[in-house]
Design a protein around this motif. Structure first.
Motif, mmCIF file in Angstrom:
data_model
loop_
_atom_site.group_PDB
_atom_site.id
_atom_site.type_symbol
_atom_site.label_atom_id
_atom_site.label_comp_id
_atom_site.label_asym_id
_atom_site.label_seq_id
_atom_site.Cartn_x
_atom_site.Cartn_y
_atom_site.Cartn_z
ATOM 1 N N TYR A 22 0.675 -1.183 0.075
ATOM 2 C CA TYR A 22 0.034 0.127 -0.089
ATOM 3 C C TYR A 22 0.767 1.209 -0.053
ATOM 4 O O TYR A 22 0.504 2.152 -0.736
ATOM 5 C CB TYR A 22 -0.880 0.072 1.123
ATOM 6 N N PRO A 25 3.988 2.780 -3.280
ATOM 7 C CA PRO A 25 4.168 3.981 -4.176
ATOM 8 C C PRO A 25 4.183 5.294 -3.442
ATOM 9 O O PRO A 25 4.840 6.220 -4.056
ATOM 10 C CB PRO A 25 2.723 4.023 -4.766
ATOM 11 N N VAL A 26 3.888 5.624 -2.180
ATOM 12 C CA VAL A 26 4.071 6.728 -1.438
ATOM 13 C C VAL A 26 5.230 6.922 -1.051
ATOM 14 O O VAL A 26 5.770 8.129 -1.431
ATOM 15 C CB VAL A 26 3.009 6.481 0.011
ATOM 16 N N SER A 32 -0.399 9.174 -9.674
ATOM 17 C CA SER A 32 -1.443 8.496 -10.059
ATOM 18 C C SER A 32 -1.210 8.208 -11.385
ATOM 19 O O SER A 32 -1.007 8.907 -12.012
ATOM 20 C CB SER A 32 -2.608 9.442 -9.562
ATOM 21 N N SER A 37 1.808 2.575 -9.125
ATOM 22 C CA SER A 37 0.391 3.059 -8.053
ATOM 23 C C SER A 37 -0.515 1.970 -8.806
ATOM 24 O O SER A 37 -1.233 1.341 -7.860
ATOM 25 C CB SER A 37 0.302 4.275 -8.538
ATOM 26 N N SER A 40 0.180 -1.462 -7.709
ATOM 27 C CA SER A 40 -0.182 -1.751 -6.241
ATOM 28 C C SER A 40 -1.523 -1.832 -5.718
ATOM 29 O O SER A 40 -1.794 -3.027 -4.771
ATOM 30 C CB SER A 40 0.410 -0.369 -5.253
ATOM 31 N N VAL A 41 -2.518 -1.359 -6.383
ATOM 32 C CA VAL A 41 -4.015 -1.673 -5.954
ATOM 33 C C VAL A 41 -4.259 -3.015 -6.650
ATOM 34 O O VAL A 41 -4.999 -3.652 -6.393
ATOM 35 C CB VAL A 41 -4.855 -0.584 -6.450
ATOM 36 N N GLU A 150 -9.007 4.507 -3.053
ATOM 37 C CA GLU A 150 -7.589 4.548 -3.269
ATOM 38 C C GLU A 150 -7.197 4.029 -4.731
ATOM 39 O O GLU A 150 -6.441 4.540 -5.428
ATOM 40 C CB GLU A 150 -6.958 3.723 -2.073
ATOM 41 N N ARG A 154 -5.338 5.973 -7.724
ATOM 42 C CA ARG A 154 -4.153 5.504 -7.979
ATOM 43 C C ARG A 154 -4.145 5.270 -9.640
ATOM 44 O O ARG A 154 -3.261 5.350 -10.139
ATOM 45 C CB ARG A 154 -3.702 4.331 -7.152
ATOM 46 N N THR A 155 -5.387 4.674 -10.144
ATOM 47 C CA THR A 155 -5.462 4.493 -11.275
ATOM 48 C C THR A 155 -5.808 5.658 -12.464
ATOM 49 O O THR A 155 -5.928 5.440 -13.604
ATOM 50 C CB THR A 155 -6.622 3.302 -11.684
#
Length: 202
Positions: A22, A25-26, A32, A37, A40-41, A150, A154-155
């Motif tokens: 999670y 990417p931060v 985004s 990113s 990750s999701v 999220e 992110r997408t």
């Protein structure tokens, strides 16, 4: 290790893995829509889904293989708390879960675990009650509402589809408020049925 406990253990390992995926990417300042990113999701969603599903699987195999034990009654809720506190921390940092909600849930879960430890010392293993199970269902639902938010961010789909994320955020907060209410109502139920053990020890 018993099959049921193996599934419970999956949640223990899934919690820090989800946390890392999670925040990766931060930590790397990935914007985004970037490959990291999006990836990750794409990993976090099925990972969390499977981790939550193991809560059903461990109970199913415990009953099927006659593996219900006092250890399992303690291990299963511990794994649940381990996973949910990890995910709720992610969503709190992201701004989806109010900080006060996270703190109240941590207070409740630590208190519940303390009650279980005291009861175990007295030879009583406290299994999950209906109120606790309902609370867990809303924990899961609230987590996926936040993860969905999220994922949209992110997408880059929130912008592409012109989605009003404020409405999404309000709905998510509503889920967390219900989580807190159910958490304390269920804890009160545990105290009603097992509070005598605490009084005896004190």
């Amino acid at each position: 290790m018993r099959t049921s406990n193996k599934f419970t253990t999956v949640r223990i390992f899934a919690a820090p893995l989800f946390f890392i995926i999670y925040f990766l990417p931060v930590w790397l300042n990935a914007p985004s829509g970037s490959a990291l990113s999006v990836a990750s999701v794409c990993i976090a969603i099925p990972l969390l889904a499977f981790a939550e599903f193991t809560d059903f699987l461990d109970g199913h195999f415990a009953r099927k293989h006659n593996e219900v034990s006092d250890f399992g009654k303690l291990y299963d809720p511990f794994a649940d708390v381990f996973l949910h506190i990890s995910t709720f921390t992610c969503f709190t940092v992201a701004g989806y879960c109010p900080t006060v909600v996270l703190v109240l849930i941590i207070y409740r879960e630590f208190s519940q675990n303390f009650l279980r430890m005291v009861a175990a010392k007295k030879g009583t293993a406290i299994a999950a009650r209906k109120g606790g199970k309902l609370k867990t269902v809303f924990y899961v639902a609230a987590g996926f509402v936040s993860l969905a938010q999220e994922a949209l961010v992110r997408t880059g789909l929130d912008s592409a589809w012109n989605i009003d994320m404020n409405i999404f955020r309000i709905v998510g907060i509503g889920f967390y408020v219900v989580c807190v209410i159910l958490a304390y109502v269920s804890f009160a139920d545990y105290l009603i049925h097992f509070g005598k053990i605490l009084k005896e020890e004190m």
